[in-house]
Scaffold this motif. Structure first.
Motif, short mmCIF file in Angstrom:
data_model
loop_
_atom_site.label_atom_id
_atom_site.label_comp_id
_atom_site.label_asym_id
_atom_site.label_seq_id
_atom_site.Cartn_x
_atom_site.Cartn_y
_atom_site.Cartn_z
N THR A 106 0.95 -1.17 -0.01
CA THR A 106 0.10 -0.14 -0.15
C THR A 106 0.89 1.32 -0.02
OG1 THR A 106 -1.81 -1.23 1.32
CG2 THR A 106 -1.81 1.29 1.21
N ILE A 107 1.89 1.07 0.94
CA ILE A 107 2.91 2.32 0.85
C ILE A 107 3.53 2.58 -0.50
CG2 ILE A 107 4.84 3.38 2.02
CD1 ILE A 107 3.70 2.05 4.73
N LEU A 108 4.09 1.56 -1.12
CA LEU A 108 4.66 1.64 -2.40
C LEU A 108 3.82 2.04 -3.47
CD1 LEU A 108 7.24 0.73 -3.92
CD2 LEU A 108 6.23 -1.63 -4.23
N LEU A 109 2.50 1.53 -3.49
CA LEU A 109 1.48 1.95 -4.51
C LEU A 109 1.38 3.73 -4.46
CD1 LEU A 109 -1.11 -1.06 -4.71
CD2 LEU A 109 0.81 -0.13 -6.43
N PHE A 110 1.17 4.00 -2.93
CA PHE A 110 1.01 5.40 -2.61
C PHE A 110 2.17 6.35 -3.14
CE2 PHE A 110 2.10 9.00 -0.05
CZ PHE A 110 1.13 9.67 -0.33
N LEU A 111 3.51 5.73 -3.13
CA LEU A 111 4.64 6.48 -3.62
C LEU A 111 4.71 6.50 -5.00
CD1 LEU A 111 7.11 5.13 -0.81
CD2 LEU A 111 6.16 7.32 -0.99
N ILE A 112 4.19 5.24 -5.84
CA ILE A 112 4.33 5.47 -7.22
C ILE A 112 3.20 6.37 -7.75
CG2 ILE A 112 3.53 3.81 -9.12
CD1 ILE A 112 5.00 1.50 -7.48
N PHE A 113 2.04 6.33 -7.12
CA PHE A 113 1.06 7.22 -7.66
C PHE A 113 1.16 8.74 -7.49
CE2 PHE A 113 -1.98 3.20 -7.62
CZ PHE A 113 -1.90 2.97 -8.89
N THR A 114 1.76 9.23 -6.44
CA THR A 114 2.20 10.46 -6.07
C THR A 114 3.40 10.77 -6.76
OG1 THR A 114 3.24 9.71 -3.90
CG2 THR A 114 0.89 10.53 -4.15
N LYS A 115 4.11 9.89 -7.67
CA LYS A 115 5.42 10.32 -7.84
C LYS A 115 6.47 10.53 -7.04
CE LYS A 115 3.15 11.33 -12.44
NZ LYS A 115 1.74 11.15 -12.21
N VAL A 116 6.58 9.95 -6.11
CA VAL A 116 7.57 10.22 -5.04
C VAL A 116 8.79 9.52 -5.45
CG1 VAL A 116 8.36 10.32 -2.77
CG2 VAL A 116 6.01 10.95 -3.43
N LYS A 117 9.90 10.26 -5.58
CA LYS A 117 11.21 9.44 -5.88
C LYS A 117 12.37 9.69 -4.88
CE LYS A 117 10.48 8.95 -11.00
NZ LYS A 117 9.32 9.38 -11.09
N THR A 118 12.39 10.77 -4.43
CA THR A 118 13.03 11.37 -3.39
C THR A 118 12.61 11.81 -2.14
OG1 THR A 118 13.16 13.71 -4.19
CG2 THR A 118 14.79 12.39 -5.18
N PHE A 119 13.21 12.16 -1.24
CA PHE A 119 12.76 12.52 0.39
C PHE A 119 12.06 14.07 -0.01
CE2 PHE A 119 12.89 14.57 4.45
CZ PHE A 119 12.02 13.60 4.90
N ASN A 120 12.63 14.91 -1.02
CA ASN A 120 12.16 16.05 -1.40
C ASN A 120 10.86 16.26 -1.99
OD1 ASN A 120 13.45 18.48 -0.23
ND2 ASN A 120 14.54 18.63 -2.36
N ASP A 121 10.49 14.90 -2.79
CA ASP A 121 9.38 14.83 -3.46
C ASP A 121 8.21 14.63 -2.49
OD1 ASP A 121 10.22 15.16 -5.95
OD2 ASP A 121 10.64 13.08 -6.23
N PHE A 122 8.72 13.86 -1.52
CA PHE A 122 7.88 13.43 -0.24
C PHE A 122 7.30 14.79 0.52
CE2 PHE A 122 6.81 11.52 3.92
CZ PHE A 122 5.98 10.83 3.61
N LYS A 123 8.38 15.38 0.92
CA LYS A 123 8.06 16.42 1.74
C LYS A 123 7.13 17.79 0.85
CE LYS A 123 11.73 18.70 3.28
NZ LYS A 123 13.02 19.17 3.29
N ASN A 124 7.24 17.43 -0.34
CA ASN A 124 6.44 18.75 -1.13
C ASN A 124 5.03 17.98 -1.89
OD1 ASN A 124 8.36 20.77 -0.97
ND2 ASN A 124 9.76 19.93 -2.44
#
Length: 181
Positions: free
Chosen positions: A13-31
């Motif tokens: 579930t966490i992996l799919l969330f990161l893929i769908f929100t296009k998170v590749k780096t920690f900065n992407d996650f913060k933004n």
């Protein structure tokens, strides 16, 4: 087996969330950005309704594994009770979402931090920290139990709670800017 499947489902579930929100780096996650108010309302209701087939799956799966003794009553009683309870909880869920999105500014950054903490922002932080803690404790229980449908639903509601928190923080930040002008 339950713990292993619970961890696998939580990880997926966490992996799919990161893929769908296009998170590749920690900065992407913060933004990461929040959805709109309408999207929050619609997604929360749709995901909540996933608990209905999830309840059927849970009891049928447990029954097939022999969790219930042969002389026990059917699984119909807990199924109907739990499904009715989930449908009844749609009302407080929608009231909660409605009240916490009033006068908020969504979409915004998911992990917004106020420039200055006022009494209101501290109270909102405590309020959402309480609900996130309750949500985390439920998630731990679901993972240990291997409740296959409740894990993604719970993780989605973690995202919803963070979204509502971000909306309140952006609202209070906007109000402080208006007071300064």
């Amino acid at each position: 087996m339950d713990l292993g499947s619970g961890l696998a489902i939580a990880s997926m579930t966490i992996l799919l969330f990161l893929i769908f929100t296009k998170v590749k780096t920690f900065n992407d996650f913060k933004n990461n950005r929040t959805p709109t108010k309408t999207a929050v309302f619609i997604y929360a209701n749709i995901v909540w309704l996933l608990l209905l087939p999830g309840t059927c799956w849970y009891y049928i799966f447990r029954g097939e594994r022999g969790y219930y003794p042969p002389f026990a009553d059917s699984i119909g009683i807990p199924l109907m009770t739990q499904i009715s309870f989930y449908l009844l909880l749609l009302i407080p869920l929608n009231i909660f979402i409605l009240l916490t999105t009033l006068k908020t500014k969504l979409p915004t950054k998911l992990f917004i931090k106020p420039v200055q903490y006022s009494r209101t922002t501290i109270l909102w932080e405590i309020f959402f920290a309480f609900w996130l803690l309750i949500n985390l404790l439920c998630l731990i229980g679901f993972v240990i139990d291997g409740d296959h449908f409740s894990i993604p639903v719970n993780l989605f509601f973690t995202f919803i709670l963070l979204t509502l928190r971000a909306g309140q923080m952006s609202r209070n930040e906007q109000a402080e800017k208006n007071d300064n002008i």
